[in-house]
Design a protein around this motif. Structure first.
Motif, PDB file in Angstrom:
ATOM      1  N   VAL A  66      -1.691  -4.413  -6.222  1.00 38.94           N
ATOM      2  CA  VAL A  66      -1.571  -2.978  -6.495  1.00 38.94           C
ATOM      3  C   VAL A  66      -0.346  -2.382  -5.805  1.00 38.94           C
ATOM      4  O   VAL A  66       0.442  -1.658  -6.421  1.00 38.94           O
ATOM      5  CB  VAL A  66      -2.854  -2.238  -6.055  1.00 38.94           C
ATOM      6  CG1 VAL A  66      -2.642  -0.731  -6.115  1.00 38.94           C
ATOM      7  CG2 VAL A  66      -4.017  -2.637  -6.942  1.00 38.94           C
ATOM      8  N   SER A  67      -0.168  -2.697  -4.527  1.00 39.43           N
ATOM      9  CA  SER A  67       0.988  -2.150  -3.812  1.00 39.43           C
ATOM     10  C   SER A  67       2.293  -2.693  -4.396  1.00 39.43           C
ATOM     11  O   SER A  67       3.294  -1.963  -4.466  1.00 39.43           O
ATOM     12  CB  SER A  67       0.900  -2.495  -2.322  1.00 39.43           C
ATOM     13  OG  SER A  67       0.843  -3.896  -2.123  1.00 39.43           O
ATOM     14  N   THR A  68       2.280  -3.936  -4.848  1.00 38.03           N
ATOM     15  CA  THR A  68       3.472  -4.519  -5.466  1.00 38.03           C
ATOM     16  C   THR A  68       3.811  -3.801  -6.760  1.00 38.03           C
ATOM     17  O   THR A  68       4.979  -3.471  -7.017  1.00 38.03           O
ATOM     18  CB  THR A  68       3.261  -6.021  -5.744  1.00 38.03           C
ATOM     19  OG1 THR A  68       2.969  -6.689  -4.512  1.00 38.03           O
ATOM     20  CG2 THR A  68       4.507  -6.642  -6.347  1.00 38.03           C
ATOM     21  N   MET A  69       2.812  -3.533  -7.576  1.00 35.65           N
ATOM     22  CA  MET A  69       3.058  -2.842  -8.844  1.00 35.65           C
ATOM     23  C   MET A  69       3.485  -1.393  -8.624  1.00 35.65           C
ATOM     24  O   MET A  69       4.265  -0.849  -9.406  1.00 35.65           O
ATOM     25  CB  MET A  69       1.815  -2.908  -9.727  1.00 35.65           C
ATOM     26  CG  MET A  69       1.563  -4.295 -10.299  1.00 35.65           C
ATOM     27  SD  MET A  69       0.265  -4.323 -11.546  1.00 35.65           S
ATOM     28  CE  MET A  69      -1.152  -3.883 -10.562  1.00 35.65           C
ATOM     29  N   THR A  70       2.968  -0.769  -7.552  1.00 36.68           N
ATOM     30  CA  THR A  70       3.402   0.592  -7.237  1.00 36.68           C
ATOM     31  C   THR A  70       4.894   0.613  -6.929  1.00 36.68           C
ATOM     32  O   THR A  70       5.639   1.475  -7.404  1.00 36.68           O
ATOM     33  CB  THR A  70       2.605   1.146  -6.043  1.00 36.68           C
ATOM     34  OG1 THR A  70       1.208   1.149  -6.359  1.00 36.68           O
ATOM     35  CG2 THR A  70       3.035   2.560  -5.708  1.00 36.68           C
ATOM     36  N   VAL A  71       5.343  -0.348  -6.128  1.00 37.05           N
ATOM     37  CA  VAL A  71       6.768  -0.451  -5.793  1.00 37.05           C
ATOM     38  C   VAL A  71       7.606  -0.695  -7.041  1.00 37.05           C
ATOM     39  O   VAL A  71       8.707  -0.141  -7.204  1.00 37.05           O
ATOM     40  CB  VAL A  71       6.992  -1.586  -4.768  1.00 37.05           C
ATOM     41  CG1 VAL A  71       8.481  -1.872  -4.597  1.00 37.05           C
ATOM     42  CG2 VAL A  71       6.362  -1.223  -3.433  1.00 37.05           C
ATOM     43  N   LEU A  72       7.079  -1.510  -7.953  1.00 32.98           N
ATOM     44  CA  LEU A  72       7.847  -1.915  -9.133  1.00 32.98           C
ATOM     45  C   LEU A  72       7.682  -0.971 -10.320  1.00 32.98           C
ATOM     46  O   LEU A  72       8.247  -1.235 -11.389  1.00 32.98           O
ATOM     47  CB  LEU A  72       7.416  -3.327  -9.571  1.00 32.98           C
ATOM     48  CG  LEU A  72       7.827  -4.481  -8.654  1.00 32.98           C
ATOM     49  CD1 LEU A  72       7.206  -5.788  -9.153  1.00 32.98           C
ATOM     50  CD2 LEU A  72       9.341  -4.607  -8.591  1.00 32.98           C
ATOM     51  N   TYR A  73       6.931   0.115 -10.138  1.00 30.15           N
ATOM     52  CA  TYR A  73       6.609   0.938 -11.302  1.00 30.15           C
ATOM     53  C   TYR A  73       7.835   1.389 -12.109  1.00 30.15           C
ATOM     54  O   TYR A  73       7.818   1.310 -13.346  1.00 30.15           O
ATOM     55  CB  TYR A  73       5.764   2.158 -10.907  1.00 30.15           C
ATOM     56  CG  TYR A  73       5.375   2.965 -12.114  1.00 30.15           C
ATOM     57  CD1 TYR A  73       4.373   2.524 -12.965  1.00 30.15           C
ATOM     58  CD2 TYR A  73       6.055   4.133 -12.444  1.00 30.15           C
ATOM     59  CE1 TYR A  73       4.042   3.232 -14.109  1.00 30.15           C
ATOM     60  CE2 TYR A  73       5.731   4.843 -13.592  1.00 30.15           C
ATOM     61  CZ  TYR A  73       4.726   4.387 -14.413  1.00 30.15           C
ATOM     62  OH  TYR A  73       4.411   5.076 -15.556  1.00 30.15           O
ATOM     63  N   PRO A  74       8.911   1.871 -11.480  1.00 29.01           N
ATOM     64  CA  PRO A  74      10.073   2.263 -12.296  1.00 29.01           C
ATOM     65  C   PRO A  74      10.592   1.126 -13.172  1.00 29.01           C
ATOM     66  O   PRO A  74      10.987   1.353 -14.318  1.00 29.01           O
ATOM     67  CB  PRO A  74      11.120   2.671 -11.242  1.00 29.01           C
ATOM     68  CG  PRO A  74      10.316   3.108 -10.070  1.00 29.01           C
ATOM     69  CD  PRO A  74       9.139   2.168 -10.048  1.00 29.01           C
ATOM     70  N   LEU A  75      10.556  -0.094 -12.656  1.00 31.02           N
ATOM     71  CA  LEU A  75      10.999  -1.249 -13.438  1.00 31.02           C
ATOM     72  C   LEU A  75       9.978  -1.606 -14.515  1.00 31.02           C
ATOM     73  O   LEU A  75      10.346  -1.969 -15.638  1.00 31.02           O
ATOM     74  CB  LEU A  75      11.221  -2.447 -12.512  1.00 31.02           C
ATOM     75  CG  LEU A  75      11.874  -3.697 -13.116  1.00 31.02           C
ATOM     76  CD1 LEU A  75      13.252  -3.363 -13.684  1.00 31.02           C
ATOM     77  CD2 LEU A  75      11.985  -4.794 -12.068  1.00 31.02           C
ATOM     78  N   ILE A  76       8.699  -1.468 -14.186  1.00 30.92           N
ATOM     79  CA  ILE A  76       7.637  -1.786 -15.142  1.00 30.92           C
ATOM     80  C   ILE A  76       7.720  -0.890 -16.375  1.00 30.92           C
ATOM     81  O   ILE A  76       7.399  -1.313 -17.490  1.00 30.92           O
ATOM     82  CB  ILE A  76       6.255  -1.677 -14.460  1.00 30.92           C
ATOM     83  CG1 ILE A  76       6.084  -2.824 -13.458  1.00 30.92           C
ATOM     84  CG2 ILE A  76       5.125  -1.705 -15.480  1.00 30.92           C
ATOM     85  CD1 ILE A  76       4.839  -2.709 -12.598  1.00 30.92           C
ATOM     86  N   THR A  77       8.161   0.370 -16.192  1.00 36.05           N
ATOM     87  CA  THR A  77       8.263   1.280 -17.332  1.00 36.05           C
ATOM     88  C   THR A  77       9.274   0.805 -18.376  1.00 36.05           C
ATOM     89  O   THR A  77       9.277   1.295 -19.510  1.00 36.05           O
ATOM     90  CB  THR A  77       8.648   2.702 -16.876  1.00 36.05           C
ATOM     91  OG1 THR A  77       9.911   2.664 -16.226  1.00 36.05           O
ATOM     92  CG2 THR A  77       7.602   3.273 -15.938  1.00 36.05           C
ATOM     93  N   LEU A  78      10.130  -0.135 -18.007  1.00 36.31           N
ATOM     94  CA  LEU A  78      11.102  -0.680 -18.962  1.00 36.31           C
ATOM     95  C   LEU A  78      10.525  -1.837 -19.783  1.00 36.31           C
ATOM     96  O   LEU A  78      11.204  -2.356 -20.670  1.00 36.31           O
ATOM     97  CB  LEU A  78      12.352  -1.160 -18.217  1.00 36.31           C
ATOM     98  CG  LEU A  78      13.140  -0.107 -17.434  1.00 36.31           C
ATOM     99  CD1 LEU A  78      14.298  -0.764 -16.689  1.00 36.31           C
ATOM    100  CD2 LEU A  78      13.652   0.985 -18.362  1.00 36.31           C
ATOM    101  N   MET A  79       9.292  -2.233 -19.502  1.00 36.94           N
ATOM    102  CA  MET A  79       8.707  -3.399 -20.170  1.00 36.94           C
ATOM    103  C   MET A  79       8.667  -3.305 -21.691  1.00 36.94           C
ATOM    104  O   MET A  79       8.872  -4.309 -22.377  1.00 36.94           O
ATOM    105  CB  MET A  79       7.305  -3.660 -19.624  1.00 36.94           C
ATOM    106  CG  MET A  79       7.289  -4.248 -18.222  1.00 36.94           C
ATOM    107  SD  MET A  79       8.121  -5.841 -18.084  1.00 36.94           S
ATOM    108  CE  MET A  79       7.026  -6.888 -19.032  1.00 36.94           C
TER     109      MET A  79
END
Length: 556
Positions: free
Chosen positions: A215-228
C-alpha cells in the motif's frame, strides 16, 4: 540499454511528454462542464490535489473541507491537472453505482492485470460479469458457516501470542503488526487453504514483509500509476517487464518484487491444491481447512462449469492474488481501528465484554456458531460503527464510459453562472472519486454526531434522513462495501473474521492506550496508524502500540 530498446524508448518518452503537455493545457483550451464545478484551488500542475488527498495526517482536513464547503460534489485536480469529480452526494452515487454509464477506473483496469493478473477487480464488461458469476456463490453464508472451525484456531493463536506478550512483561504490543499477520493467516487458511504460519513468533514472516509494504509503495507511485492506461499495454509482456527492470526508481522495483513473490506463492498453492483435487476428497482432508476454503470451492465449481463459463488457469491464479491483496490490508486496517476505538472508550469495551461473556456462558462455555456470533447486537453495532467511521478504502475511483448527466440531490451553481442546476453533464472518460468516507460521515444524512464513533446509534432506529438518502451501498445504508456489480464480494468473510477476533480478544484482554502515547492515523491509499513523537512529528513507521492486560485475575 540495447540500441533496439533505445529506439523504442525515445518515441515512448516523446509520446508521454506530448500527452503530459496536452493534459496540462486541455482544461484551458477545451473546457467542459466539470471544469466549472466549484472546488478547492491551490493544486500543482503535475500532482494536482493528490498531495492534499494523501498527505498523511493533514489530508483528513482536506477531505472534511470537500464535504463541508462543497456539499456532495466538488472538482479536484488529478495528476497532470486532470479535472475530476469528488462525489459523496447520495443521488449522484446512486447513478454512478447502479447505472451502466460508469465502470471501474481505467487506471485500475490497466494496473491490476499488469501487477496481480486478470482478477475480478481488474477486468470489465462481460469479462467481469463472467468472473463475478463464478465467484459470488463461493462467498455464500453457507460457505462462511463451514469456515467457523477454520477461523477459531487462528483467533485462539493470536490470543496465545498476546498472553505470552503479557507474561514476558511486554504489555505494550504493536497491534497493527499483529492484525496484519492475523489477516494474512485468515486469508491463507480460509481463502486459499494454506497456512502462512504468520502467527509463529519464532520467525519473521517474509511473505507478509513483502505484502505489508504494497500500500505504501503504491501511494508513492500513484502519479506514475495514473499513466498505466497509456503505457500498460505497450508492447508484449516481456518488453514491459524490461522497462520495469530498467526504470531507475526503487519503489518500482519494490512493487515488482512484491508482485513476483505473490505470483510465485499463488502458483505453488494452486498446483498443490489442483493435485489434491485430482486425487479425490480424501486427499483434501489432509490439507489446511480440509477443503472448506474459498479456493477449493472455486476450483470444484470451475471444473463442473460449462466450457463457456469456466475460468482459465491464469485467471484462477489472479483471483488468489486478489484475495490476498484485497482481503489482508483492508481487514487488518478495520480491526486496528476497532481495537483503537475500544481502547479509547473503556465503557464501550466493558459493555462489549459483558455481552461476550454472557453469550459464551449461555452457550455452555463453548465457542459460538456462525449465526449466534453474527447476531450479537452490541458486537454488531461496534462492527457497523467502525466500518461507517473508518472505511478501509476511504475513496475509490470510477470512470464514465459514455456521456451522461449526473443527477444531484442538492442544486449547484457552476462558475460564471447564476442559474442552479440539478443535473451535471459528464463526458465519456471523466474520472470520478467516490468518497466512501464522506458519504458515511455526512451530517445532513447521519446527524450532527456523524463525525463521532458511537456504536449505540445502531441499537435504535437510524435517523429518517439515512433512509431517505437511499445510499446505494449493499450494507447498512453505508458505502463501505460499495454497491452494484462492483460491491465487495468478500463482505461476509470480513464480517466473520472481525467479529470472531473481537469476540475472542475482548473475552480475554483489556486494551488501553498507555499514558503519554499519542496515536494518530495518516491518510494514504489505506489509512495507517502511527505515534506522535515529542517533537510533534509523526513517526514514519506504521504502528499501533496498545497496552494489553488480562481480564480480571484470570489467564486464558
Amino acid at each position: 540499454m540495447s540500441p533496439h530498446m533505445e529506439n523504442l524508448a525515445k518515441p515512448l518518452a516523446l509520446s508521454l511528454g506530448s500527452y503530459a503537455l496536452w493534459r496540462l493545457v486541455r482544461p484551458h483550451v477545451s473546457p467542459d462542464e466539470i471544469t466549472k464545478v466549484p472546488g478547492p484551488g491551490g493544486n500543482f500542475a503535475f500532482a494536482g490535489h493528490m498531495q492534499d488527498m494523501f498527505g498523511g495526517e493533514h489530508a483528513w482536513k482536506f477531505h472534511e473541507r470537500l464535504l463541508t464547503e462543497y456539499g456532495g460534489v466538488a472538482k479536484i485536480h488529478g495528476v497532470l491537472n486532470e479535472p475530476q469529480l469528488y462525489v459523496s452526494d447520495p443521488v449522484a452515487l446512486h447513478h454512478i453505482i447502479t447505472k451502466d454509464t460508469f465502470d471501474e477506473d481505467s487506471v485500475l483496469l490497466s494496473f491490476v492485470p499488469n501487477v496481480w493478473g486478470p482478477s475480478f477487480s481488474g477486468v470489465s464488461g462481460d469479462h467481469h460479469k463472467k468472473q463475478r458469476k463464478m465467484l459470488s456463490p463461493v462467498f455464500s453464508i453457507q460457505q462462511m458457516r463451514g469456515l467457523v472451525p477454520v477461523f477459531y484456531p487462528i483467533a485462539n493463536e493470536l490470543r496465545n501470542v498476546f498472553a505470552d506478550e503479557i507474561k514476558t512483561g511486554r504489555g505494550v504490543v504493536d497491534v497493527f503488526d499483529w492484525m496484519s499477520l492475523t489477516a494474512l493467516e485468515y486469508i491463507g487458511r480460509g481463502g486459499l487453504g494454506h497456512s502462512f504460519d504468520a502467527l509463529n513468533t519464532r520467525k519473521v514472516n517474509e511473505y507478509n514483509e513483502y505484502i505489508k509494504t504494497a500500500v505504501s509503495t503504491m501511494t508513492v507511485l500513484y502519479p506514475l500509476i495514473t499513466l498505466m492506461p497509456y503505457i500498460g499495454h505497450l508492447g508484449p509482456a516481456w518488453f514491459r517487464r524490461k522497462v520495469v527492470d530498467w526504470t531507475p526508481i526503487n519503489a518500482v522495483h519494490r512493487l515488482r518484487d512484491i508482485s513476483d513473490v505473490m505470483q510465485a506463492t499463488s502458483e505453488a498453492i494452486y498446483h498443490k491444491k489442483k493435485s489434491a483435487l485430482e486425487e479425490g476428497e480424501e486427499a483434501l482432508t489432509g490439507l489446511v481447512a480440509n477443503g472448506k476454503d474459498i479456493m477449493t470451492t472455486l476450483l470444484k465449481a470451475n471444473s463442473k462449469a460449462d466450457e463457456a463459463d469456466r475460468l482459465p488457469e491464469n485467471e484462477l491464479l489472479a483471483q488468489m492474488n486478489a484475495l490476498i491483496f484485497a482481503g489482508q490490508d483492508t481487514t487488518s486496517n478495520a480491526m486496528s481501528h476497532a481495537l483503537h476505538s475500544l481502547a479509547m472508550n473503556q465503557g464501550v469495551q466493558d459493555r462489549l465484554r459483558k455481552e461476550v461473556l454472557q453469550a459464551k456462558e449461555d452457550n455452555g462455555g463453548q465457542e459460538l456458531g456462525y449465526d449466534a456470533l453474527i447476531a450479537l447486537p452490541y458486537l454488531d453495532a461496534i462492527f457497523r460503527e467502525t466500518l461507517r467511521m473508518y472505511p478501509p478504502s476511504a475513496i475509490v475511483w470510477r470512470q464514465s464510459v459514455k456521456d451522461t448527466v449526473l443527477p444531484l440531490s442538492r442544486p449547484m451553481k457552476l462558475a460564471g453562472s447564476k442559474e442552479e442546476i440539478t443535473g451535471l453533464p459528464v463526458k465519456k472518460g471523466t474520472r470520478v472519486i467516490i468518497s466512501i468516507m464522506n458519504a458515511n460521515r455526512d451530517k445532513r444524512v447521519w446527524g450532527e454526531d456523524a463525525f463521532e464513533w458511537k456504536p449505540d446509534r445502531w441499537l435504535k432506529p437510524l435517523p429518517e434522513t439515512v433512509t431517505k438518502a437511499k445510499m446505494p451501498g449493499i450494507y447498512s445504508s453505508m458505502m463501505t462495501f460499495l454497491g452494484g456489480n462492483r460491491s465487495c464480494i468478500g463482505m461476509k468473510f470480513a464480517e466473520l473474521e472481525m467479529k470472531m477476533l473481537l469476540f475472542v480478544l475482548i473475552e480475554n484482554f483489556v486494551f488501553s492506550v498507555e499514558e503519554g502515547t499519542e496515536i494518530t492515523w495518516t491518510f494514504q491509499v489505506l489509512q495507517q496508524p502511527g505515534i506522535i513523537g515529542p517533537d510533534g512529528k509523526v513517526d514514519p513507521r506504521s504502528q499501533l502500540p496498545l497496552k494489553i492486560s488480562f481480564v480480571g485475575d484470570g489467564k486464558p
